[in-house]
Every structure is written in structure tokens, then in C-alpha cells.
Design a protein around this motif. Structure first.
Motif, PDB file in Angstrom:
ATOM      1  N   UNK A 515       0.815  -1.213   0.000  1.00 27.40           N
ATOM      2  CA  UNK A 515       0.000   0.000   0.000  1.00 27.40           C
ATOM      3  C   UNK A 515       0.843   1.254   0.000  1.00 27.40           C
ATOM      4  N   UNK A 516       1.903   1.285   0.823  1.00 31.11           N
ATOM      5  CA  UNK A 516       2.773   2.462   0.881  1.00 31.11           C
ATOM      6  C   UNK A 516       3.568   2.633  -0.413  1.00 31.11           C
ATOM      7  N   UNK A 585      -6.663   8.737 -11.422  1.00 32.49           N
ATOM      8  CA  UNK A 585      -6.438   7.472 -10.723  1.00 32.49           C
ATOM      9  C   UNK A 585      -7.707   7.189  -9.930  1.00 32.49           C
ATOM     10  N   UNK A 586      -8.179   5.967  -9.983  1.00 31.68           N
ATOM     11  CA  UNK A 586      -9.345   5.564  -9.193  1.00 31.68           C
ATOM     12  C   UNK A 586      -8.900   4.475  -8.224  1.00 31.68           C
ATOM     13  N   UNK A 587      -9.025   4.752  -6.931  1.00 28.34           N
ATOM     14  CA  UNK A 587      -8.683   3.752  -5.930  1.00 28.34           C
ATOM     15  C   UNK A 587      -9.981   3.126  -5.428  1.00 28.34           C
ATOM     16  N   UNK A 588     -10.072   1.810  -5.536  1.00 26.36           N
ATOM     17  CA  UNK A 588     -11.331   1.125  -5.254  1.00 26.36           C
ATOM     18  C   UNK A 588     -11.439   0.561  -3.842  1.00 26.36           C
ATOM     19  N   UNK A 624      -7.251  -3.403  -3.857  1.00 25.83           N
ATOM     20  CA  UNK A 624      -6.888  -4.676  -3.246  1.00 25.83           C
ATOM     21  C   UNK A 624      -7.990  -5.685  -3.529  1.00 25.83           C
ATOM     22  N   UNK A 625      -7.604  -6.875  -3.936  1.00 23.54           N
ATOM     23  CA  UNK A 625      -8.611  -7.876  -4.267  1.00 23.54           C
ATOM     24  C   UNK A 625      -8.052  -9.278  -4.162  1.00 23.54           C
ATOM     25  N   UNK A 626      -8.709 -10.174  -4.877  1.00 23.09           N
ATOM     26  CA  UNK A 626      -8.287 -11.566  -4.837  1.00 23.09           C
ATOM     27  C   UNK A 626      -8.889 -12.309  -3.663  1.00 23.09           C
ATOM     28  N   UNK A 627      -8.506 -13.580  -3.551  1.00 23.60           N
ATOM     29  CA  UNK A 627      -9.052 -14.444  -2.504  1.00 23.60           C
ATOM     30  C   UNK A 627      -7.936 -15.224  -1.855  1.00 23.60           C
ATOM     31  N   UNK A 678      -4.898  -2.283 -11.929  1.00 25.96           N
ATOM     32  CA  UNK A 678      -3.929  -2.990 -11.107  1.00 25.96           C
ATOM     33  C   UNK A 678      -4.621  -3.643  -9.919  1.00 25.96           C
ATOM     34  N   UNK A 679      -4.463  -4.973  -9.809  1.00 30.16           N
ATOM     35  CA  UNK A 679      -4.996  -5.737  -8.682  1.00 30.16           C
ATOM     36  C   UNK A 679      -3.855  -6.094  -7.745  1.00 30.16           C
ATOM     37  N   UNK A 680      -4.073  -5.857  -6.459  1.00 28.98           N
ATOM     38  CA  UNK A 680      -3.097  -6.219  -5.438  1.00 28.98           C
ATOM     39  C   UNK A 680      -3.752  -7.149  -4.423  1.00 28.98           C
ATOM     40  N   UNK A 681      -2.981  -8.006  -3.761  1.00 30.84           N
ATOM     41  CA  UNK A 681      -3.580  -9.015  -2.865  1.00 30.84           C
ATOM     42  C   UNK A 681      -4.086  -8.405  -1.556  1.00 30.84           C
TER      43      UNK A 681
END
Length: 843
Positions: A515-516, A585-588, A624-627, A678-681
Motif C-alpha cells: 500500500x505504501x 487514478x481511481x482507488x477502489x 486490493x482484491x483476490x481471494x 492494477x490488482x493487489x492481494x
């Protein structure tokens, strides 16, 4: 429903037949069906023009006294008819009586105009030149649409097409009151809006004819007319989707003014402040059916909150597609919807083009004066069906069209009114029609003779920037330092530079989180390029993972916007900004929330191609996403949105499971001229820490080899290529020792790019191992692994010694309880077993 007794003597007779009695009875609006094939196919402007002395239905029969003043939502579905020997056509939706003095009252009460102010608008009534321009604009619209209808019947125009006949007072208003650099967003019935905005008629027709000389090189078609030079920005096919886009475009005007930037001749941002009298506005066209969409409430809130210079123009023809709008909408008084937000609205009658022009211009001038957004509702009748292929089975639609052509034609009304007053002669208006027909004929000729686009153009329009672009070589805007100096205070700059220095120290020490790392990249890019903006929920507080931390505190609300809790709304606003020279930029927060914005994400992916390459779409979506195994978030927070969006053309989709990847990919995406995701865990955003290669942009088309199998394992046939991403990276890394203990080894490849897929890296590894296992964080059906497996089978089949092993999520929803979740979500233990199985031929 209103029940009225209507005398047939006061209504035009459309059909006669003998009756056997003269009893008084209630009937459900008997209509006659009129054969109009020849009129529909005609290219003449006069195709639906009747003799000037033809009388229309008396408006007095439906006086506002019989319904609430200005309340057009009152409807009449049952009429009591005094039986005579003649049948009567009574429209389901009665016309309105709205003389100028009542429009003036609205302008006085809602917009603050004085009687003296309104006198300036009344000069139009005797301005022959201006009235003739209105007539020309209406005739141009009618003639063009008639020509389109004929071409459609001839097979020269394909797909869906939506005609505007009967609503010509709206394009007349556009030509009369709007300026070239007003940002205009329309819906799928936009041909006439584009032409009235100054878009070349031949180019519009050529676009409909699928020709390369069309406005969008034949890539858009009837529902997607775009023209960069006139700021005509669509042409959008999904009902009401254009609303947030227009809000974003209007916001871009405020951004220009706040940052001191403007467009040059190539519509690119330059370090020149807009003029002091900059009065540009955004305009969005929407039907009254589309106005019932929830996007309307959101745009009203955003427009009021930010005081956007935005006109919401509702074209009210009483039909949502073909359905009678009051059948599905409780309130059709769209112009009143803004009252809750302090946004004034005006109702005008589309039958009277002069009143539409006067009232419309007064509303537009209100917006230009800086007083904020406003609404305009134009009461019209659409003469044609939703599209030429439309069966029109909805009740009353065919009969209403026939009635409206006779009684609610703004062209015929203009001719009757001004010939009777002596301002125009029949010959003058006839000469005007002849002139317009010649122009339309030339547009058809141009389209006919133009060439089809080459087959190679489709792939060329996939991305604005090639997948192998080196983003390190992209220059920063030369005006960055000057804009930063005049928009960021010394105190703010000192604060953010200290924050950046702190993060860079962590990056060097290997102590920075995912995140940082993204937050660091965002700040560096927002300082490097002041056209970069950001939208997020909970933005002031840094959202959930500090991705937008200190953005609003540094760049202000104009560039860093806290948003309502609807991702579709602010993704849509970002799209509008991106079309107008900014890099949003769109942060979800959590990428699963992006499900709310699927329509907007889809359009972001399509826009560059649909516009024929006219409009870049430099939008970056991050979340941030994923499982993760045992994450205990339940089904809704565990959906594989990354798999859902892979089918959207035009998107570049990446993943990052480390701070280094997150930093480098974020920087590249912000610099890319197309839409990136961009997907991050989600479970590794704060947990995963490491070093970052500072000031370096990473490629958006390359996977990363994180571990290479030993040569001995390769030689013995005990090596497997493992493809994974997000949480699968951690699971695989933690499993390597156990896999090696079993006598096997792996090439571990992190799929940092899901689209475009790095087949080169996969091929190189498979040439060594000849075996493939995919640890996939998406479902078995329609998942990422399914796509990769198919691609490998089609392109690299000769390199395989065994079937592809897919370790993917089950198609069942992800449960909350860990005991059940094990059956759905794959993890390191499954990878160990999968490698064992494939190496021992247990498939």
C-alpha cells in the motif's frame, strides 16, 4: 389517471366510420393505424410536413388547469367520448400548454431572472436571421435523419440506428446557444446533436456508412459519434451512462481554471490559463426514461457539491424505448429532480422552437455566469420508433406516432406561425429546404464514395500505447514545476516531500508495504504531472491501505476527490476527466466494489477504439482484491473481478504481489494513455514488505520469474512451470521447500500482466519443463486459468508432455467458514499435490 369528456368537434378527425348508436361510453383510446411507409423512407425534409392551415389538437383540451401547473407527469389513459359518427384520436400523452409568460415565470422564480433580464431573450421573436437559423437547424436534422432512414432500408447503414424526427427543436437550441468548446455528451440518438454542434455532416454520414472518412473511421457507428475538434464527446450506447462522464468533463473545466491550463490547437494541455471570461460548460443529453436511472441522483449531487458548470438536458418524448414512461415512472417531471440539491430546472414545449431557444439560452447563460448546474426538460414527441427494426408492440405507440406527425411537428408549427405573421413567405422557407436537401444529398454522396477502413485498423486501435512501451522514456510535462508552485503551498510541499522521503527510506531498507509503495508512486507521479488526479472513497483518511494518503491534503479537493459510495459514479467521472486532458487514478479500496462500475469500466476499455483513436483514456484503477486462503471475507468480498474484466477489450490488467512490482507498475500505468487496472492481494497489502527499485517504471506486458527450477530437476523430468498471481505468489513461495523435498522443483512465474499475457516468458519456461500447473485465484468456469490454459494449448501444445494442471477456485461461492472454504479456495498444499501428480502422471 385523468378522465375527460372530449368533444369531437374540438379534435382533428383522423378516421371516419359509421356507428349504430350515439350512446356515451368510456373507451380506452381508440387509435387509427396509418400507413406511412413512403413517408418513412422519404429523404425530403417535407416528408412529414403538412399544409400550414392544418389544425392540431387544441391544447386547451388539456389545459394545465386540468392538471397541476407545469406537472407533466399527469397522464390520461382513459377518455370519455361523446359518441358521434366519427372516431377520435386522443394521445395517451396529451400535449402541454406552456406560453412564454409561463416560461418566464419559471425563469423568474427558479433562476432569479428579472423581467428586464428576460427582455433580452425576447428579441429573438423578431430576429428574422436568427429564426431562419433555427429553421435551418431543424430542417437539417429532419433531412439528415430521413436520409439515414432511407440508407438503412437500402442496407447501407447497419446495426442499430435511432432517429430523432419530431425532436428538432433540441438540435436547433444546440446550434443557437452552445459554443464549440462546450463539452457535449449525448446518448445513442445523437446524429442531430453532433451536426448541430458543428460536426461535419458528411463525416457523420460516412461513420454510419462504416467508412474510414467517418468521424470515428467507421469504428463507432450510429450510436458512437465523436469529434474531438468540436468537443462532441459521444454518442454512448448504455442508457444514462453518459451522465457521470459529463460530470467529469465539467470538472475538467474547473481543473483547467484551478491549475491555469488550457487546450492548444491539438486539444492538448498547455501552460496557458483560460481567459478570465472562460464560460465553458458541460452538456449532457438524456431521455426522460434514462433520467429515472440512479445515475441522475448521483450527478445532481456531484454537480451541486462541486458547483459544476453543467446543463442536464432531458429530452422528454414520453417513451422509455417504446414503453409509455408513466407506466414505469411515478414522476416524469425530471426538471424538478434537482430541487432537493438546489439545482433549478425549466420546462419548455419542444413544439415551439423559439421558446425552446429563448428558455434554453436563459438556462445556459445562468450556468455560464458561474451560478452552477441546471436542468432543462423539453417536452417532445418522437415520430419514429426506437429504431427502424423496432416491432413497437407497446400499447398506443403506433397510433401516437401518427397523431404526433400531424399535430406536434415543430417544423410545421414554425411554418404556420411565421408565414401567418408575415415574417417569412412560403417561397423563402421552400428555398431553405432546398438548400438543406442539397447539403444532405452531398453528405450521402460523400459517404457512398468513401472507402471502407482497412482490416488492420481494428488491432491498431486496441491500445493507445503499445504493450511494449518503455514508460521510463516518457517525458514529464514541461509545466509541472510552474503549476506545482502556484497550486501547492510551501507548507504543503514541505509536508509531502518529507512524507515521500520517509517512504523512499523504507523502500531502500526493504520495509515498505504494498500500500505504501503505491502511495509513493502516486505522489511522485502527481508531482511529476499535475494533470494527474485521484478519486476514492474515504480518501481524506487514506482509504483502507493508505493508497491515497495525503493526496487531498497536498493537491486539494480539485485534484483529490473524496467520493460517494458508488464506484460506477466516480469511475464515470474519471472517464470524463480522462477524455479532457487529465490522468485520473481511481482507488477502489476493495476491487470487488468495482462490480458497481462494470458499465463504466467497459466503456473505458472501448473508448479509444470506438472513437477511432481520437480520445485517449489515461485512467488507472487500483485496488486490493483476490481471494486468500482462510481470509474469512465471505462470497461478496472474495469475487475474482480480475477474471470478470479480462473480457473487456482495451484494458491492460496487471497484478502485483510485492511492493517493488506495485510501485513500478503503478508508475507505468499512470503514464500510459489507455485504461489500466492494477490488482493487489487484499491480505498482503500491509503484510508484504520489501525493497523497491526507485524511480523505475516496470513494463505492463511482462511476467516475472521468481524461482527457477534446478537443471537436475529439468533433466530428470521433475520440473514444472507454475503460473500464479496475487496471494498465489506467497502460497507458492512458501511451498517451494516442500516441493523440493519431494524431489521436484518449479519455475515460479508471477503473472504480473494478465492482459496482454506474456506468452514469451511462459514459452521459455515450458521449453525447459514441458509441464504446466496454474495456481489460479479465480473460478474454474471463465477464470484466468481457463484463458491461459486455452492459450497454451493453442499456441504451445508441442511443448507439453502432460495435460495442463489447473488449481482454481471452485465455481461455488466462497464460504465464510474456514472448514468449507478449503473446498473452494486453492492454496500451497494443493500446489504441492498438483506438482506431484503431474510429475508422476497422475492425471
Amino acid at each position: 389517471c385523468a378522465t375527460l369528456t372530449v368533444s369531437t368537434k374540438s379534435i382533428a378527425k383522423n378516421k371516419r366510420r359509421e356507428r349504430s348508436s350515439s350512446t356515451k361510453k368510456t373507451v380506452n383510446m381508440y387509435f387509427r393505424r396509418t400507413a406511412l411507409v413512403s413517408a418513412i423512407c422519404a429523404t425530403s425534409v417535407a416528408a412529414f410536413t403538412f399544409a400550414p392551415n392544418t389544425r392540431h389538437v387544441s391544447n386547451n383540451a388539456f389545459s394545465p388547469a386540468a392538471m397541476q401547473k407545469y406537472d407533466i407527469s399527469a397522464k390520461m389513459s382513459t377518455v370519455t367520448e361523446t359518441e358521434t359518427s366519427e372516431d377520435v384520436v386522443v394521445p395517451m400523452r396529451p400535449p402541454i400548454t406552456l406560453p412564454w409568460d409561463e416560461i418566464s415565470t419559471q425563469l423568474t422564480e427558479k433562476f432569479g431572472y428579472t423581467a428586464e433580464d428576460l427582455e433580452a431573450y425576447n428579441t429573438l421573436d423578431n430576429d428574422k436571421e436568427a429564426l431562419l437559423d433555427l429553421y435551418k437547424a431543424m430542417n437539417k436534422a429532419r433531412a439528415f435523419e430521413n436520409a439515414c432512414n432511407q440508407a438503412y432500408m437500402q442496407g447501407k447503414i447497419r446495426g442499430f440506428m435511432h432517429l430523432d424526427n419530431g425532436q428538432e427543436s433540441i438540435p436547433a437550441l444546440v446550434e443557437y446557444a452552445m459554443k464549440n468548446d462546450d463539452k457535449k455528451y449525448s446518448y445513442y440518438r445523437e446524429h442531430t446533436h453532433a451536426i448541430a454542434s458543428g460536426v461535419d455532416m458528411g463525416a457523420v454520414m460516412a461513420e454510419l456508412f462504416m467508412k474510414e472518412t467517418g468521424t470515428c473511421k467507421g469504428a463507432g457507428g450510429s450510436m458512437h459519434i465523436f469529434d474531438k475538434d468540436t468537443y462532441f464527446q459521444g454518442g454512448w450506447a448504455l442508457v444514462a451512462e453518459q451522465l457521470p462522464y459529463a460530470a467529469g468533463a465539467a470538472k475538467s473545466i474547473l481543473l483547467d481554471q484551478a491549475l491555469g491550463l488550457s487546450d492548444n490547437e491539438d486539444i492538448e494541455k498547455v501552460n496557458v490559463a483560460p481567459p478570465e471570461d472562460d464560460d465553458r460548460i458541460g452538456v449532457v443529453f438524456v431521455g426522460e426514461g434514462g433520467s429515472q436511472n440512479g445515475r441522475m441522483a448521483e450527478i445532481l449531487n456531484a454537480a451541486a457539491k462541486d458547483n459544476l458548470p453543467l446543463l442536464i438536458l432531458t429530452i422528454d418524448n414520453g417513451r422509455a424505448i417504446n414503453t409509455f414512461t408513466p407506466d414505469i415512472a411515478k414522476n416524469s417531471d425530471v426538471y424538478k429532480q434537482g430541487e432537493h440539491y438546489g439545482v433549478p430546472g425549466l420546462l419548455v414545449d419542444g413544439l415551439n422552437v423559439a421558446d425552446v431557444a429563448k428558455g434554453g439560452k436563459a438556462v445556459i447563460d445562468y450556468i455560464r455566469s458561474g451560478k452552477g448546474p441546471a436542468m432543462l426538460q423539453v417536452h417532445t414527441y418522437r415520430f419514429n420508433g426506437h429504431s427502424p427494426a423496432d416491432p413497437e408492440h407497446e400499447r398506443g405507440r403506433k397510433e401516437e406516432k401518427a397523431w404526433a406527425r400531424v399535430n406536434q411537428d415543430p417544423l410545421k408549427e414554425f411554418e404556420a406561425k411565421y408565414i401567418a405573421s408575415g415574417l417569412f413567405t412560403e417561397d423563402e422557407l421552400k428555398a431553405t429546404r432546398k438548400e438543406i436537401l442539397a447539403e444532405v444529398k452531398q453528405a450521402v454522396k460523400f459517404a457512398d464514395e468513401s472507402q471502407m477502413p482497412p482490416v488492420t485498423l481494428a488491432k491498431e486501435l486496441e491500445y493507445p500505447d503499445a504493450p511494449d512501451t518503455d514508460y521510463n522514456l516518457k517525458p514529464a510535462p514541461t509545466f509541472a514545476d510552474e503549476v506545482n508552485a502556484r497550486t501547492i503551498s510551501t507548507e504543503q510541499m514541505d509536508t509531502i516531500q518529507a512524507h515521500i522521503s520517509s517512504l523512499r527510506e523504507k523502500a531502500v531498507a526493504g520495509e515498505i508495504s504494498v500500500g505504501d509503495a503505491i502511495n509513493l508512486a502516486i505522489h511522485e507521479e502527481m508531482l511529476r504531472d499535475p494533470t494527474t488526479t485521484i478519486h476514492a472513497e474515504d480518501l481524506q483518511a487514506g482509504s483502507s491501505y493508505d493508497i491515497p494518503k495525503l493526496t487531498q491534503q497536498t493537491y486539494g479537493q480539485i485534484r483529490a476527490a473524496d467520493e460517494i459510495i458508488d464506484e460506477g459514479h466516480f469511475i464515470g467521472k474519471a472517464l470524463g476527466e480522462a477524455m479532457n486532458g487529465y490522468r485520473p487514478i481511481v482507488e477502489l479500496m476493495n476491487t470487488n466494489f468495482g462490480i458497481y462500475g462494470m458499465a463504466e469500466i467497459s466503456s473505458a476499455g472501448n473508448t479509444y477504439a470506438t472513437t477511432g483513436g481520437q480520445f485517449d483514456m489515461p485512467m488507472t484503477i487500483i485496488g486490493a482484491g483476490g481471494t486468500a486462503p482462510n481470509q474469512a471475507l465471505g462470497a461478496e468480498h472474495s469475487q475474482p473481478l480480475h477474471a470478470y474484466v479480462m473480457g473487456i477489450p482495451g484494458l491492460k490488467i496487471c497484478t502485483a504481489a510485492s511492493p517493488d512490482a506495485a510501485y513500478g507498475i503503478t508508475k507505468s500505468m499512470i503514464r500510459d494513455n489507455g485504461p489500466c487496472f492494477l490488482f493487489c492481494p487484499v491480505k498482503m497489502m500491509k503484510e508484504s514488505k520489501g525493497k523497491v527499485d526507485l524511480d523505475k517504471c516496470m513494463p505492463l506486458n511482462k511476467a516475472a520469474l521468481l524461482h527457477e527450477a534446478s537443471q537436475s530437476a529439468v533433466d530428470s523430468g521433475n520440473a514444472v512451470t507454475v503460473l500464479t498471481y496475487l496471494h498465489g505468489v506467497k502460497e507458492a513461495q512458501l511451498s517451494i521447500d516442500e516441493i523440493k523435498a519431494e524431489g521436484f522443483d518449479i519455475d515460479l512465474i508471477e503473472l504480473r500482466t494478465l492482459k496482454p499475457l506474456d506468452m514469451e516468458t511462459i514459452s521459455k519456461s515450458l521449453a525447459r519443463t514441458n509441464k504446466l500447473c496454474i495456481l489460479d485465484e479465480s473460478t474454474k468456469s471463465g477464470g484466468v486459468g481457463a484463458t491461459i490454459s486455452a492459450a497454451v494449448s493453442e499456441e504451445l501444445f508441442d511443448l507439453l508432455d502432460a495435460p495442463v494442471k489447473r488449481l482454481c477456485m471452485d465455481d461455488a461461492p466462497v464460504p465464510y467458514a474456514s472448514s468449507m472454504e478449503e473446498a473452494v479456495v486453492k492454496r500451497g498444499a494443493d500446489l504441492v499435490q498438483g506438482v506431484f501428480d503431474i510429475c508422476t502422471k497422475k492425471w
